[in-house]
Write an enzyme that holds these catalytic residues in place. Structure first.
Site, PDB file in Angstrom:
ATOM      1  N   GLY A   1       0.831  -1.206   0.000  1.00 32.24           N
ATOM      2  CA  GLY A   1       0.000   0.000   0.000  1.00 32.24           C
ATOM      3  C   GLY A   1       0.865   1.254   0.000  1.00 32.24           C
ATOM      4  O   GLY A   1       2.013   1.253  -0.457  1.00 32.24           O
ATOM      5  N   SER A   2       0.304   2.325   0.561  1.00 38.14           N
ATOM      6  CA  SER A   2       0.969   3.630   0.471  1.00 38.14           C
ATOM      7  C   SER A   2       2.264   3.717   1.268  1.00 38.14           C
ATOM      8  O   SER A   2       3.026   4.669   1.082  1.00 38.14           O
ATOM      9  CB  SER A   2       0.027   4.728   0.943  1.00 38.14           C
ATOM     10  OG  SER A   2      -1.119   4.737   0.120  1.00 38.14           O
ATOM     11  N   THR A   3       2.506   2.775   2.175  1.00 34.49           N
ATOM     12  CA  THR A   3       3.785   2.836   2.894  1.00 34.49           C
ATOM     13  C   THR A   3       4.936   2.680   1.901  1.00 34.49           C
ATOM     14  O   THR A   3       6.045   3.110   2.172  1.00 34.49           O
ATOM     15  CB  THR A   3       3.898   1.735   3.951  1.00 34.49           C
ATOM     16  OG1 THR A   3       3.609   0.476   3.337  1.00 34.49           O
ATOM     17  CG2 THR A   3       2.920   1.965   5.093  1.00 34.49           C
ATOM     18  N   PHE A   4       4.645   2.085   0.747  1.00 34.48           N
ATOM     19  CA  PHE A   4       5.680   1.877  -0.264  1.00 34.48           C
ATOM     20  C   PHE A   4       6.193   3.214  -0.793  1.00 34.48           C
ATOM     21  O   PHE A   4       7.294   3.295  -1.333  1.00 34.48           O
ATOM     22  CB  PHE A   4       5.115   1.025  -1.407  1.00 34.48           C
ATOM     23  CG  PHE A   4       6.160   0.478  -2.330  1.00 34.48           C
ATOM     24  CD1 PHE A   4       6.768  -0.737  -2.056  1.00 34.48           C
ATOM     25  CD2 PHE A   4       6.548   1.177  -3.474  1.00 34.48           C
ATOM     26  CE1 PHE A   4       7.735  -1.243  -2.895  1.00 34.48           C
ATOM     27  CE2 PHE A   4       7.511   0.667  -4.320  1.00 34.48           C
ATOM     28  CZ  PHE A   4       8.113  -0.552  -4.027  1.00 34.48           C
ATOM     29  N   LYS A   5       5.375   4.260  -0.630  1.00 35.23           N
ATOM     30  CA  LYS A   5       5.769   5.577  -1.174  1.00 35.23           C
ATOM     31  C   LYS A   5       7.050   6.082  -0.517  1.00 35.23           C
ATOM     32  O   LYS A   5       7.759   6.903  -1.094  1.00 35.23           O
ATOM     33  CB  LYS A   5       4.621   6.576  -0.995  1.00 35.23           C
ATOM     34  CG  LYS A   5       3.416   6.213  -1.881  1.00 35.23           C
ATOM     35  CD  LYS A   5       2.176   7.011  -1.532  1.00 35.23           C
ATOM     36  CE  LYS A   5       0.995   6.511  -2.376  1.00 35.23           C
ATOM     37  NZ  LYS A   5      -0.288   7.082  -1.906  1.00 35.23           N
TER      38      LYS A   5
END
Lengths: 494, 486
Positions: free
Chosen positions: B216-220
């Site tokens: 999810g957005s933690t990958f950003k």
């Protein structure tokens, strides 16, 4: 060959004392260690156990001094050591069986049988002043042996235990007559062969370079042997039939000096084995187990699975080189850990080192038997001593080979080690006979007790002043002429 | 008759040599394979029969053996079993797991480091005793994490970014190792089969294994690190922020922002702002711009695809292979084939916290012999350096900004600067399955003491980043507070 007559022949009784102490240490120490490892104290009944072994050792030693002073000094200590180690292991397994709430008490029974067995050996030493007396009972021995073999098949007398009809019930005990039959048949073979060896060797047709005996000379012995084999196959006791077969072939070879007998024997055995494997389901199953023991399907097969064998292998593997130590393993995980599989149990707790030591003890014992046979000056004694020694050797081979997956597993017991009264008593009697014969073999000329009783053949060969043949001389030859066992030579008249 | 007798005696010697060979074959050459045979219960019995050493957390044994009066002699017991199960694992009749397996030789006393103790036992006649394994876990933090996760399924891992010591490791649903350590084969087997068949997979340690999660957005965070490390971007660089990002090579497949709205009124935003509100489109664009290879390189710099033993085996995280630009765009927002462990995402935060260096995570602080002498003591090791200290400092500010002004506000702690990043991961299984809520963070921002990653399965509501944060961020906050209160 020059012979230097020693001024005094050593009896060996002096050497026997420290060896007996060593043997007692093995048996008693083993049991003490079991107690210390499992309960932190000496096991219950330890005092009685130690006293039993010590009294047997001292008693037999004294009887030897009295009745057979020249008996081989290694035989008794080795047997005491083996018996003691076996007792310690049987007691040790009893402890585990008790803890698991199963029937135990094998150790106490084995102690009783040890006393009885040692008493039988003593009786042999006391009552049998000269082993050659047994020759008179050649045919009696044959009949006794065959009857013993047939007994378990009699209704009402025979008992089937674990699928083998080899037991008879005598009062409170089950007895395996085959164990005693092997002694009787060894006596019969020895007596018969020594009388007929020349005709067996020489008279008869030659086929393919193999010297065959005349049927009429050969008949009784083949009959006795065939009956014993058939009976054993009927009783599904393959181990014993293998034993008798081996005994028969080995004694025939020793008597006739013709290796063709070994060839014929091996061929007959191979044929019999193939036949048995195909005809009898349980034999085929045994071969399967031997070849594919670790196969899960065969491991779980019931009946006739390899579970017992493989669990024994697991035990020995977990013992590794030095073993878990007395009382530290789990020998009771294997069915019949104290009888058929006692070698696996010992392998687990004493390791490869212990197994090697035990095998060496057996090997020395057997070689002392053969040594006795070479030392003896009468053919009957030679054959009997070598036959009995070979039976012990073969029994070890079949048992240990079976447990280590060298050969298919058969139901035999390890002499002196395994739990079981018949086997123990019978083997003690064998020991009594060997001690008696070794006394005869090592006794210097001129001492009493070894008088000429009879000779081998109706044609008595009285040696003149000629040197005895070098072939029959021996390092321990005391200079006395061989009074018999000279080969009859056939000389072509010009 | 003497010559055949001599030959017979040779035959007998040969027979006995064969027996000795057979025994040697079984007891020496085959011994290893026989001892390792699954059907050989002796190996297990032998272990059971010894006093296996304890697994200790902060001076208290969480797994220990008590003497019992049965065939085995000792019963393995787990205090607070379910709480520590993911770490201790179980010491079962037929199998081991967790630390019980990874440190088995130490616990059963056969490890080479315990040789002296064994020799001593040999001479004193003492029973073989196992060694002690002391864990890095902090019982207060572990309990706080357990409580904060509540009845949710998911995982929490907290570690000290300066050393790599793991402070908490919670995975739910969990199991009670006591039921697998029984001495009744039938019961143990039944219990094990039940756990195995349970669709919620209680035997998984979700922090380091199992089926892993889309990031999810933690990958950003990884995208940002890649952009900053390239030297072409700063936190204030403008990045395109369309409402819809057309996936390259497709006609009508778009990536939208959480909620489907625009990122801001503008067409471009700063990188800092994009992270603050967790827009998808700028990062998808970054992913396409840098390309699959650069993205893969950056993930590998963080430790993706690398084997790691802590000493439990950590399943390597992955973003898949052979990504085309459209897939790369989806990967850049932590979707498509990304599969990560919570531990990996905690390590991403830890890298930012520790000036760009990831210390190797570890669970075993020390090992002691039976007489409590130290046989092993952990020494922190650098494991990876995914970014420069400069980048780490810039990202610290950006992550603090996320918590102070952005999606991460539920993680705020008064008086402490928390740095973090939220995430809501579409599991891609089915439309009616809620996505996983993520939060990865560290605190305090200026002198980090702990890095925490939290994942709550089916926690967020579809497509609502803020709500995902509502679920996971407070849990991380509770764990951070527990650490800071120590």
């Amino acid at each position: 060959m020059a012979t230097v007559a020693p001024s005094r022949v050593r009896t060996g009784r002096g050497v026997e004392i420290p060896l007996l102490l060593l043997a007692l240490t093995l048996g008693i120490g083993g049991y003490a260690l079991v107690g210390l490892a499992t309960g932190g104290a000496l096991p219950a009944g330890f005092g009685g156990y130690a006293a039993t072994l010590a009294v047997i050792a001292v008693g037999l030693h004294l009887i030897l001094r009295w009745r057979a002073p020249y008996a081989d000094p290694l035989i008794l200590p080795i047997v005491m050591a083996l018996n003691g180690i076996g007792l310690a292991m049987i007691h040790r397994i009893d402890l585990r069986l008790d803890a698991r709430g199963l029937t135990a008490g094998f150790g106490d029974r084995q102690e009783l049988w040890t006393i009885i067995g040692a008493a039988c050996a003593a009786a042999v030493l006391i009552l049998l002043r000269d082993h050659r007396t047994l020759r008179r009972y050649t045919y009696t021995a044959m009949i006794v042996g065959l009857v013993l073999l047939v007994l378990p098949m009699l209704p009402g007398l025979g008992v089937n235990i674990n699928g083998a009809q080899v037991w008879i019930r005598v009062g409170p005990f089950s007895v395996q007559p085959a164990e005693f039959a092997k002694i009787a048949l060894a006596v019969f073979f020895a007596g018969y062969l020594v009388t007929h060896r020349d005709v067996l060797t020489l008279a008869g047709p030659k086929i393919l370079g193999l010297q065959l005996p005349r049927l009429r000379d050969f008949g009784p012995i083949v009959l006795a042997w065939a009956v014993s084999i058939l009976v054993l196959v009927r009783q599904t006791d393959l181990g014993s039939s293998l034993l008798f077969f081996g005994l028969f072939v080995a004694m025939l070879y020793v008597a006739t000096e013709r290796w063709s007998w070994i060839l014929i024997g091996l061929l007959m055995f191979a044929a019999g084995a193939v036949l048995a494997a195909n005809v009898f389901g349980h034999v085929g199953a045994r071969v399967d187990v031997w070849l594919n023991a670790l196969d899960p399907e065969i491991y779980n097969r019931d009946p006739g699975g390899s579970g017992q064998l493989v669990r024994g292998l697991f035990g020995m593997a977990s013992g590794g080189l030095f073993g878990t130590g007395w009382g530290e393993g789990f020998p009771d995980l294997v069915p019949y850990a104290n009888s058929d599989f006692i070698m696996a149990s010992l392998g687990e707790e004493l390791g490869l080192t212990g197994v090697m030591a035990i095998l060496m003890l057996y090997l020395i014992l057997i070689q002392r038997g053969i040594r006795t046979s070479i030392g003896l000056r009468d053919g009957f004694g030679k054959l009997l001593a070598s036959g009995l020694s070979f039976v012990v050797a073969l029994q070890c081979f079949v048992v240990v080979g079976g447990v280590t997956r060298l050969i298919p597993l058969t139901g035999l017991t390890m002499p002196f080690l395994a739990s079981g009264g018949s086997s123990l008593v019978a083997n003690w009697i064998v020991v009594g006979l060997l001690l008696r014969m070794s006394d005869g073999a090592r006794r210097p000329a001129g001492e009493g007790g070894g008088g000429l009783v009879s000779t081998e053949t109706s044609l008595e060969v009285v040696p003149g002043d000629a040197e005895p043949r070098a072939r029959d001389r021996d390092v321990t030859d005391t200079g006395q002429f061989a009074s018999d066992d000279q080969h009859t030579e056939v000389v072509e008249r010009p | 008759m003497n010559s055949p007798l001599r030959k017979l005696s040779i035959v007998i010697v040969v027979m006995f040599f064969a027996l000795m060979g057979g025994a040697t074959w079984v007891q020496f050459f085959q011994a290893n394979s026989l001892n390792n045979d699954a059907r050989n219960v002796r190996t297990l019995y032998r272990d059971y029969g010894h006093d296996r050493g304890p697994i200790v957390v902060d001076g208290t044994s969480v797994a220990y053996s008590v003497p019992v009066d049965d065939a085995f002699g000792f019963q393995r017991t787990y205090a607070n079993g379910p709480l520590y199960a993911p770490v201790t694992g179980y010491y079962g009749m037929y199998s081991l797991s967790g630390i019980e397996q990874a440190a088995n030789t130490v616990l059963n006393g056969t490890d080479d480091s315990l040789l002296l103790a064994r020799i001593r036992a040999l001479f004193t006649g003492a029973e073989q005793q196992g060694g002690t394994v002391e864990l890095t876990l902090d019982p207060v933090v572990q309990q706080a994490a357990w409580d904060a996760l509540g009845d949710n399924n998911g995982a929490i891992v907290a570690l000290d970014p300066n050393t790599g010591a793991i402070l908490a490791m919670v995975s739910k649903p969990t199991f009670d190792p006591n039921v697998l350590a029984g001495h009744t084969s039938a019961e143990v087997t039944a219990a094990y089969q039940a756990l195995l068949a349970d669709p919620s997979d209680p035997l998984f340690n979700r922090t380091i294994g199992g089926d892993l999660y889309p990031a999810g957005s933690t990958f950003k965070l990884i995208d940002v690190a890649m952009a900053l490390e390239s030297g072409e971007y700063t936190p204030d660089s403008q990045v395109p922020a369309p409402t819809e990002f057309l996936l390259p090579g497709t006609q009508d497949t778009y990536i939208r922002n959480p909620g489907g709205g625009p990122c801001t009124a503008e067409d471009t935003v700063t990188l800092t702002y994009a992270l603050q509100v967790s827009c998808n489109t700028p990062f998808a664009a970054l992913g396409v711009e840098f390309g699959a290879d650069a993205l893969t390189a950056q993930t590998e710099a963080f430790g993706f695809g690398r084997d790691l033993e802590i000493p439990l085996s950590v399943t390597p995280s992955t973003i898949g292979e052979d990504l085309d630009p459209a897939q790369t765009a989806m990967t850049a927002i932590g979707q498509f084939d990304t599969r990560v462990t919570p531990l990996q995402m905690a390590m991403v935060s830890a890298a930012v916290a520790n000036d760009g260096v990831i210390m190797e995570p570890y669970l075993v602080a020390a090992e002691r012999g039976p007489n409590l002498q130290l046989t092993y003591s952990a020494s922190p090791r650098e494991w990876a350096t995914p970014m420069s200290a400069t980048t780490a400092a810039q990202m610290t500010d950006m992550m603090v900004n996320v918590v102070e002004n952005g999606t991460g506000h539920p993680a705020q702690i008064s008086g402490v600067q928390v740095a973090g990043k939220t995430g809501t991961a579409e599991t891609g299984l089915a439309d009616d399955v809620a996505p996983d809520a993520w939060f990865t963070s560290f605190a305090p921002a200026d002198a980090p003491e702990v890095a925490v990653a939290v994942v709550v399965e089916d926690g967020g509501q579809l497509g609502d980043e803020a709500t995902g944060a509502q679920v996971a961020a407070p849990i991380a906050r509770a764990v951070i507070q527990a650490v800071l209160a120590e």
